[in-house]
Each structure stands twice: as structure tokens, then as C-alpha cells.
Design an enzyme around this catalytic site. Structure first.
Site, PDB file in Angstrom:
ATOM      1  N   GLU B  62       0.806  -1.374   0.074  1.00  0.00           N
ATOM      2  CA  GLU B  62      -0.046   0.156   0.070  1.00  0.00           C
ATOM      3  C   GLU B  62       0.826   1.291   0.126  1.00  0.00           C
ATOM      4  OE1 GLU B  62      -0.714  -2.600   1.460  1.00  0.00           O
ATOM      5  OE2 GLU B  62      -2.771  -3.090   1.191  1.00  0.00           O
ATOM      6  N   HIS B 131     -10.063  -4.769  11.170  1.00  0.00           N
ATOM      7  CA  HIS B 131     -10.570  -4.681   9.675  1.00  0.00           C
ATOM      8  C   HIS B 131     -11.880  -3.875   9.726  1.00  0.00           C
ATOM      9  CE1 HIS B 131      -7.872  -7.860   8.621  1.00  0.00           C
ATOM     10  NE2 HIS B 131      -8.340  -7.635   7.450  1.00  0.00           N
TER      11      HIS B 131
HETATM   12  C1  LIG Z   1      -1.912  -4.122   4.358  1.00  0.00           C
HETATM   13  C2  LIG Z   1      -2.964  -5.307   3.765  1.00  0.00           C
HETATM   14  N1  LIG Z   1      -3.370  -5.334   2.433  1.00  0.00           N
HETATM   15  C3  LIG Z   1      -4.329  -5.921   2.004  1.00  0.00           C
HETATM   16  C4  LIG Z   1      -4.956  -6.824   2.942  1.00  0.00           C
HETATM   17  C5  LIG Z   1      -6.133  -7.898   2.288  1.00  0.00           C
HETATM   18  N2  LIG Z   1      -5.372  -9.245   2.291  1.00  0.00           N
HETATM   19  C6  LIG Z   1      -5.534 -10.092   3.379  1.00  0.00           C
HETATM   20  S1  LIG Z   1      -4.696 -11.534   3.028  1.00  0.00           S
HETATM   21  C7  LIG Z   1      -4.338 -10.853   1.537  1.00  0.00           C
HETATM   22  C8  LIG Z   1      -3.404 -11.964   0.663  1.00  0.00           C
HETATM   23  C9  LIG Z   1      -2.075 -12.360   1.532  1.00  0.00           C
HETATM   24  O1  LIG Z   1      -1.747 -13.244   0.874  1.00  0.00           O
HETATM   25  P1  LIG Z   1      -0.564 -14.224   1.340  1.00  0.00           P
HETATM   26  O2  LIG Z   1       0.446 -13.132   2.143  1.00  0.00           O
HETATM   27  O3  LIG Z   1       0.348 -14.875   0.324  1.00  0.00           O
HETATM   28  O4  LIG Z   1      -0.944 -15.059   2.350  1.00  0.00           O
HETATM   29  P2  LIG Z   1      -2.034 -16.312   2.612  1.00  0.00           P
HETATM   30  O5  LIG Z   1      -3.311 -15.629   2.652  1.00  0.00           O
HETATM   31  O6  LIG Z   1      -1.909 -16.855   1.047  1.00  0.00           O
HETATM   32  O7  LIG Z   1      -1.834 -17.139   3.543  1.00  0.00           O
HETATM   33  C10 LIG Z   1      -4.811  -9.503   1.355  1.00  0.00           C
HETATM   34  C11 LIG Z   1      -4.463  -9.032   0.027  1.00  0.00           C
HETATM   35  C12 LIG Z   1      -4.500  -6.812   4.179  1.00  0.00           C
HETATM   36  N3  LIG Z   1      -5.107  -7.607   5.384  1.00  0.00           N
HETATM   37  N4  LIG Z   1      -3.572  -5.837   4.786  1.00  0.00           N
END
Ligand SMILES: Cc1ncc(C[n+]2csc(CCOP(=O)(O)OP(=O)(O)O)c2C)c(N)n1
Lengths: 339, 330
Positions: B62, B131
Site C-alpha cells: 500500500e 478490519h
Molecule cells: C496491508 C494489507 N493489505 C491488504 C490486505 C488484504 N489481504 C488479506 S490477506 C491478503 C493476501 C495475502 O496473501 P499471502 O501473504 O500470500 O498469505 P496467504 O493468505 O496466502 O496465507 C490480502 C491482500 C491486508 N490484510 N493487509
């Protein structure tokens, strides 16, 4: 298939010492427990008993279970919102987990945290966090405290490959490397960050390369065998404990469900999913147990005990009370405050 | 003039599409906006329409992509930066506060920052403490930023278009719980401008001032109050900064009583700002202290009942109005 009895088992040749076999059985039990708890959680979610976000760990159990098996009891663990399996592996009770998912006061966080925020101070489970990457500097801070007090503890910090793009990851690693903190950064690379494949979120394919710029050790492997996870993470844990040096470990894994319950996962094919399910580390551990001398009857007995534990946890969650409003002020500040 | 029924998310999408068709410098960037079709489907179909040069999927970074937006805006592009939710903008706060809002003044007016930051804001359902933030309060305090918070599809479209055309950074606060709400959207949106509130329901006994989802709560409360003989006027702010103090104060001068309704904490929030304007500008018209119905002054709990308790509800608005109306009427 030959008739399997406890008697037959006692005659079966063991490829591992019985204590090692018991250890594998224990790890299998943990993984199977996590899977069954989450399957029940998904069911409860579909009937509205669990709300909000629910990110399942199904498919990745061997990462958390294997890694945490390499720890001592007092070591610390911290992770993301995908935290159920890691909390259980760190010793949280099934009841505390399920009750938290149900939002009940008997849950680990009194029903205030929910799925994404599993905390268990007694077991040194420092929680699940919802802002991607936000917990990584925090993990380095926990390791900083261990070094400061010389308490000999190691911190395991779990996160997804999606977190590798955010500042918190880089600042956390940079400081941990600079100050030689006793921590292992475990990237659970499950190939997708929500709907984004790694190829569209990173300029390199090998996450562990990120360690190079910080001058710390790295490791990278596929998660197929829970014992291999334990051994590989164990090396990094030893490095942290004995030389106070951080390591970045990329464990390649796969989530069998969508990102959360609301994600239909249209970005991948059924064939891809089936291929990964065919290499399910939980099934692999079960098969290994049997080839190494555990008879079907003992596996079944173990699984029955898991089923009983899961049923008990669901019943406990269903029957527990909801938190009272008075908790809100008490958990906002310590002591009286002026509002 | 033609009018159509659109959902709130469709109205936002239409605004972006129309502006992107009009101006090749406008582009959309954010997490999952393209291939995934938007985490909340606001940008559905836009990648197919405009291609990946103008609908840009980002990694989770972000601070990085907010900064990319600001830099691109300084040299002539007109970015629309989507935060998957405004909660995650906390990670990008520095870029918005220190760069987007300040570059015009720091450069003595040489550079402007025509950028839109947008996404769903405030509570969803049971998504817990990290959230559920109502982030508008943090941003509305910053000179150099404009903040809008539409409650209806018409205003969502009109304000999004106005935001894209504005030469200042404009933050559009949407709501996950409003995305599926339907409403009339006329072709002519010339009455939707940044900085102008509207009377969402006329009344004479008390003024309810609200925005975004809280406008719907205020309208529900007005319906409930009507049954007990209280006529409530609902002022829907639409824009939080600039703030339309004329519309607010005109209404209060007529009703002599006011209750402000919004999500987010009371301490130093947008509601506190509105109360300040009313007591300064319409003091002589007031018959009762101005009350606020906000999220309770605690983090958002996961438990469904406690969450409902914390969030502003129709019943709390009715109770506040009952108090306010009782004053000076004995
Ligand atoms: C700073 C931030 N941006 C966006 C999100 C929304 N979000 C939650 S999980 C996620 C994907 C994360 O993927 P990864 O780090 O690969 O972990 P996984 O969910 O696959 O375990 C996103 C975009 C968030 N929680 N925090």
C-alpha cells in the site's frame, strides 16, 4: 489387505525407534486435528454460527506442525490471520479455538478477537494479525526482548508470500539481521496471495533470495513430509538459539480452500488443485506411519480420539456463554480511564 | 433526462469507466482490481475493457502503490488508487499525509496532486478489531485533502466523477454494506458536487446529520420517530471536507435541535467537528445540546452481539432524539 491387529503391529519391523514413531504419530494427530477442526469450522460458518472472515489452513498443516515441533515449549510463535493451525500446534486447546470462532467468552480471546486473532499467552502464542506484514517487525521485537533478557528463546514468525512485498517484511528482516536477533522468518509460499499468483506479485520466483540483501541465511524447500519440515526449520532454530542469527525460510506449500470462505478461487484450475491434493502432507504422514509400523487399528484409534476431541470442542463452543459488554472497557485500557 | 436503477458498486464503476473513456490519463491501480475483478467486484470487467496498462493489479504494498500514485499525479497522470479496504490505508498513511496532501504547499503551488484514493470504509460484518476502522476521521483532519462519503448510488457516481476531475487529492469513502444497495441514478449529475450536502428527508423537529451508511440509519430512525409524532430532518453530508456548514446550520436554525450520526469513534471525530460548527454558527437557535451517536469508544469486538452494541443503531438514534426533543419542551 492383511488383517491388522495390535498383535500384528508388535511383530512389524520398525524402521524408526518406537519413540520416533510415537513422535510422528503425535505430529500426524496434530495435523489431523487441525484439519478436522477447520472442516467443522467451515460447516459452522455455512450455518452462520461463525462470522466475519475465516481463512482456512487446510493443505498447509504440515508447515506449522513441523516447524513448531522444532521448538522448545517456551519459544514464541506469531503469525497472520491464517492462524488456527499454528495456534493448535503451539498448544492451544481445541475448545479455546472453537469457542473463539463462535465468538464465545470461553474462547482464547474471550470472543473478542475471532478467527484472525488467536492469542494464547500461556503457550507463548503471540497471536494472529490481520494487516499483512504488520506482525513481522513485531516478531523481531519479541526476539529483541529475548536477546535483551538473554532468555534463550527463539521466535518463529509465519507469513505468506504476499507479505514479502510490503514494507513491514523488509524493515523487520533488516533490523533482525542488523541486530542479530534469534528469530526464524517462515514464508509459507502457497502460490497465491488472494487471487494473485506469485508470478504477478514478485519480480523473482525465489522468495528466499530476499535474505541475500540482508546478509542472513536462507533455506527453501517443498513441504511434503512433516518430519522434513521439522528438521529443516530445526536447523534455523538452532542457528537462532546458538548464534542469535535470523534465517529466512521459504516453505513451498498450497492451500486447498479459497483465500477465505468468501473466495470461490476461480483463478486456479481443478486439475491444479487435484494435483496438490494428491500430495497432501497429512495423507503422506498417515501413510508413513503405517509403512513405519503403525497398524491401521492404531491409526483409527488415534483418529477416533481426534473426532471425539473435535466433537467436544464444537459442543463446548455451542454451549458456552457470550462475552458481556463490560469486557469492552476492561480490554481497552488497563485501569480506569477518562473517556 | 433519463434515470436508471443502479447498485452502488455499479454506479462507482460507471463513473470510473466514463472518466477513463474521457481522459486517457486516468487509470485504476490496486490489489485484485484486475484479474480478480475487484475484491468487492467494483471494478468488474474493467481489465477486459481497458487492459492491464490502465487497470493495474498490485502486490500487497500500500505504501508503495499509494506513493506511485502520488508521483504519477505530480507529473500529469490522474490515478485512481483502490485500497482493498480503508483499513489497509493505514500502511500508506505517510504517503497520503506527507506527500499527497502537502506537495502543493511545499512546492509553493508548482505541483498539484490530482489523485483519487478509494475503497470500502468502516465496519463490515464481524471482521474484528483491525478490519472495521472508520478511517475518514483521520483523513478529514488534514488540510490539502478532500474527503467524500456517499450514501446513495447517485452520489457515489457523481462524487466519484467529481473526485477524478478534481485537481486535489480526493478520498472516496465507500462501504461494503452499501455496495449492493440500489437507487436511481440520473444522467444529469450536475447537482452532485464536492462540498455540498443534501436534505435526504425533510422534517421540522430535529436535524439528524449523517453520511455514508449512517445516513440510512438516520433515515430508519426518522421513519421510527414519525410514528411517535417526531418529525426528523436528515441531512446527508456527502462531503466531509469541505463541510457544507450552510446546509447543516440552515436546517438546525429551523429545527433547533440536532443529533449527529456516524460510524467511528466519538473522540475528535467528524461529529465533533460538526458539533463545533453548530454551536458556533447556530448557537442562538439551539434548544438542546447537540448529541452524537457514534461507534462506542472501544476497538471493534468480533462477537456479533457486542459488535452490534458498538455500532450506531437506529434505536440509539431514536433514544438520542427523544432526549434532545424533551429538552426545553417541559
Ligand atoms: C496491508 C494489507 N493489505 C491488504 C490486505 C488484504 N489481504 C488479506 S490477506 C491478503 C493476501 C495475502 O496473501 P499471502 O501473504 O500470500 O498469505 P496467504 O493468505 O496466502 O496465507 C490480502 C491482500 C491486508 N490484510 N493487509
Amino acid at each position: 489387505m492383511a488383517e491388522e491387529t495390535l498383535d500384528a503391529e508388535s511383530k512389524a519391523p520398525l524402521t524408526r525407534s518406537s519413540s520416533e514413531l510415537t513422535h510422528l504419530a503425535d505430529l500426524y494427530r496434530q495435523m489431523f486435528l487441525i484439519r478436522r477442526l477447520e472442516e467443522e469450522a467451515a460447516r459452522a460458518y455455512s450455518t452462520g454460527k461463525i462470522g466475519g472472515f475465516l481463512h482456512l489452513y487446510i493443505g498447509q498443516e504440515a508447515v506449522g506442525v513441523g516447524a513448531i515441533a522444532a521448538l522448545k515449549k517456551d519459544d514464541y510463535v506469531i503469525t497472520t490471520y491464517r492462524d488456527h493451525g499454528i495456534a493448535i500446534a503451539k498448544g492451544m486447546s481445541s475448545r479455546a479455538l472453537m469457542a473463539e470462532l463462535y465468538g464465545k467468552v470461553t474462547g482464547c480471546s474471550k470472543g473478542l478477537g475471532g478467527s484472525m486473532h488467536m492469542f494464547d499467552k500461556d503457550h507463548h502464542m503471540l497471536g494472529g494479525y490481520g494487516i499483512v506484514g504488520g506482525h513481522i517487525p513485531l516478531a523481531a521485537g519479541v526476539a529483541f526482548a529475548s536477546k535483551y533478557r538473554n532468555d534463550g528463546r527463539v521466535t518463529l514468525c509465519f507469513f505468506g508470500e504476499g507479505a514479502v512485498s510490503i514494507g513491514g517484511f523488509h524493515e523487520g528482516l533488516s533490523l533482525a539481521a542488523l541486530w542479530k536477533l534469534p528469530i526464524v522468518f517462515i514464508c509459507e509460499n502457497n502460490e497465491y496471495s488472494m487471487g494473485t499468483p506469485l508470478s504477478r506479485s514478485m519480480s523473482v520466483e525465489d522468495v528466499s533470495m530476499k535474505a541475500l540483501g540482508y546478509g542472513i541465511d536462507r533455506d527453501r524447500f517443498f513441504c511434503e513430509d512433516v518430519l522434513e519440515v521439522e528438521r529443516r526449520i530445526g536447523e534455523a532454530v538452532l542457528r537462532a538459539r546458538e548464534t542469535s542469527m535470523p534465517t529466512l525460510v521459504e516453505v513451498r506449500t498450497y492451500r486447498f480452500r479459497g483465500h477465505s470462505m468468501s473466495d470461490p478461487a476461480k483463478y486456479r484450475t481443478q486439475a491444479e488443485l487435484d494435483e496438490h491434493k494428491g500430495r497432501d502432507p497429512v495423507h503422506r504422514a498417515r501413510a508413513d506411519l503405517k509403512t513405519r509400523g503403525f497398524v491401521e487399528a492404531r491409526v483409527a484409534e488415534l483418529e477416533a480420539s481426534v473426532e471425539a476431541e473435535v466433537a467436544d470442542a464444537v459442543k463446548f463452543a455451542e454451549e458456552s456463554a457470550e462475552p458481556e459488554a463490560a469486557l469492552l472497557a476492561e480490554t481497552t485500557y488497563d485501569g480506569p480511564f477518562a473517556s | 433526462m433519463a434515470t436508471r436503477q443502479l447498485r452502488y458498486r455499479e454506479a462507482l464503476r460507471e463513473a470510473m469507466i466514463e472518466e477513463m473513456e474521457r481522459d486517457p490519463n486516468v487509470f485504476l491501480m490496486g490489489e485484485e482490481v484486475g484479474h480478480y475483478q475487484g475484491a468487492y467486484k467494483v471494478s468488474e470487467g474493467m481489465l477486459e475493457k481497458f487492459g492491464d496498462k490502465r487497470v493495474v493489479d498490485t502486490p500487497i504494498a500500500e505504501s508503495g502503490f499509494a506513493g506511485i500514485g502520488v508521483g504519477a499525479a505530480m507529473v500529469g497522470l490522474r490515478p485512481i488508487i483502490e485500497f482493498m479496504t480503508w483499513n489497509f490505508s493505514a500502511v500508506a498513511f505517510d504517503q497520503i499525509l506527507n506527500n499527497a496532501a502537502k506537495v502543493r504547499q511545499m512546492s509553493g503551488g508548482q505541483f498539484s496532486c490530482p489523485i483519487v484514493f478509494r475503497g470500502p470504509n468502516a465496519s463490515a460484518r464481524q471482521v474484528g478489531s483491525q478490519h472495521s476502522h472508520a478511517m475518514e476521521h483521520f483523513y478529514a483532519t488534514v488540510p490539502g485533502l478532500k474527503v467524500v462519503a456517499p450514501a446513495f448510488p447517485k452520489d457515489a457516481k457523481g462524487l466519484m466523477k467529481a473526485a477524478i476531475r478534481d485537481d486535489n487529492p480526493v478520498l472516496v469513502m465507500e462501504s461494503e454494506t452499501l455496495y449492493s444497495v440500489k437507487g436511481d441514478v440520473p444522467d444529469d449529475l450536475s447537482d452532485v458536487v464536492i462540498g455540498k450536502a443534501q436534505i435526504a428527508r425533510p422534517g421540522k423537529d430535529v436535524t439528524l446529520i449523517a453520511y455514508s451508511r449512517a445516513t440510512h440509519i438516520a433515515l430508519d430512525a426518522a421513519t421510527a420517530l414519525e410514528k411517535v409524532g417526531i418529525s426528523a430532518e436528515v441531512v446527508d453530508l456527502r462531503s466531509l471536507r469541505p463541510l457544507d456548514e450552510d446546509t447543516i446550520c440552515d436546517s438546525v436554525r429551523r429545527t433547533h435541535r440536532a443529533v449527529v450520526v456516524h460510524e467511528g469513534w466519538p473522540y475528535g471525530g467528524v461529529g465533533a467537528e460538526i458539533v463545533d460548527r453548530i454551536q458556533r454558527l447556530a448557537f442562538d437557535s439551539l434548544e438542546a445540546p447537540v448529541l452524537r451517536v457514534t461507534t462506542l469508544d472501544v476497538g471493534m469486538p468480533y462477537n456479533a452481539k457486542l459488535e452490534q452494541l458498538c455500532m450506531p443503531q437506529t434505536a440509539r438514534v431514536v433514544a438520542a432524539v427523544t432526549k434532545v426533543v424533551a429538552r426545553g419542551r417541559a
